[in-house]
Design an enzyme around this catalytic site. Sequence first.
Site, PDB file in Angstrom:
ATOM      1  N   PHE A 148       0.804  -1.221   0.000  1.00  0.00           N
ATOM      2  CA  PHE A 148       0.000   0.000   0.000  1.00  0.00           C
ATOM      3  C   PHE A 148       0.833   1.266   0.000  1.00  0.00           C
ATOM      4  CE2 PHE A 148      -2.753  -3.302   1.545  1.00  0.00           C
ATOM      5  CZ  PHE A 148      -3.986  -2.982   1.007  1.00  0.00           C
ATOM      6  N   HIS A 189      -7.408  -6.549   9.931  1.00  0.00           N
ATOM      7  CA  HIS A 189      -8.001  -5.564   9.029  1.00  0.00           C
ATOM      8  C   HIS A 189      -9.095  -6.166   8.161  1.00  0.00           C
ATOM      9  CE1 HIS A 189      -3.999  -3.154   9.435  1.00  0.00           C
ATOM     10  NE2 HIS A 189      -4.803  -3.000  10.479  1.00  0.00           N
ATOM     11  N   CYS A 197     -28.390  -4.327   1.548  1.00  0.00           N
ATOM     12  CA  CYS A 197     -28.719  -5.628   2.119  1.00  0.00           C
ATOM     13  C   CYS A 197     -30.166  -6.007   1.787  1.00  0.00           C
ATOM     14  CB  CYS A 197     -28.524  -5.578   3.628  1.00  0.00           C
ATOM     15  SG  CYS A 197     -28.939  -7.103   4.503  1.00  0.00           S
TER      16      CYS A 197
END
Length: 255
Positions: free
Chosen positions: A41, A127, A161
């Site tokens: 990253f 994470h 959802c």
Amino acid sequence: MTADDDIKAAAAPLAAILKRMRAGVAFTGAGISTECGIPDFRSPGGLWTRNRPIDYPSFLASGEMRAEAWRRRFAMEAAFGGARPGRGHRALADLLAAGQLQAIITQNIDGLHQASGVAEARLVELHGNSTYATCLECGARYELGWVRARFEEARERAPDCTDCAGPIKTATISFGQPMPSAAMARAGALSGDCDVFLAIGSSLVVWPAAGFPVQAKRAGATLVIVNREPTELDALADLVIHADIGDVFSAALER
């Protein structure tokens, strides 16, 4: 001395530590996955140099940001979806199978530890995981194929959802999102109760996760850092190796 000789020399003290390890813990960062084709990253060319991260408040507040997050995720799938575990992943899976490692704590979200054969019960994902999604309201799980189909059908509108209409997000922890308390607690317990702590492929600059090597060392563990670049915790470690992770662990296990 050849490069191969250099690697063997660097791996020799690691091999000695691994040989006596009985209750080790591995802590892995992006560097273990770079040989698999997944860039890290922070370094030049890393993912964050090309796209500024979308933080959690922005994801929640903006449908446009949610759509952009999914566009980026599907673009990553095209580039990195075929990634397979590397030599470092396989070495740690072997150490787990041999009973020398208790568990792996990882900062990675790529699912490559699981793909190498590591059981979920032996893995702590600090994470989260980008290989599936969850509803932020009710916690329902969604597979990426389902999300992508709905995303494309809705002309790149982020789906909600089907149970509660909450926002759906990859099962990762974004900037501004609370760290998973259960995972952090388990990582802390493991760090305080290991004989060897292997910090592998992590820059060790992201806190509170970077505190686990410190905790392990203070509890009496042997601290080993294997990373291409120096880290801020190198001076604390009992052994530091700046070399390719796959090369080093392959050579160490051969011994």
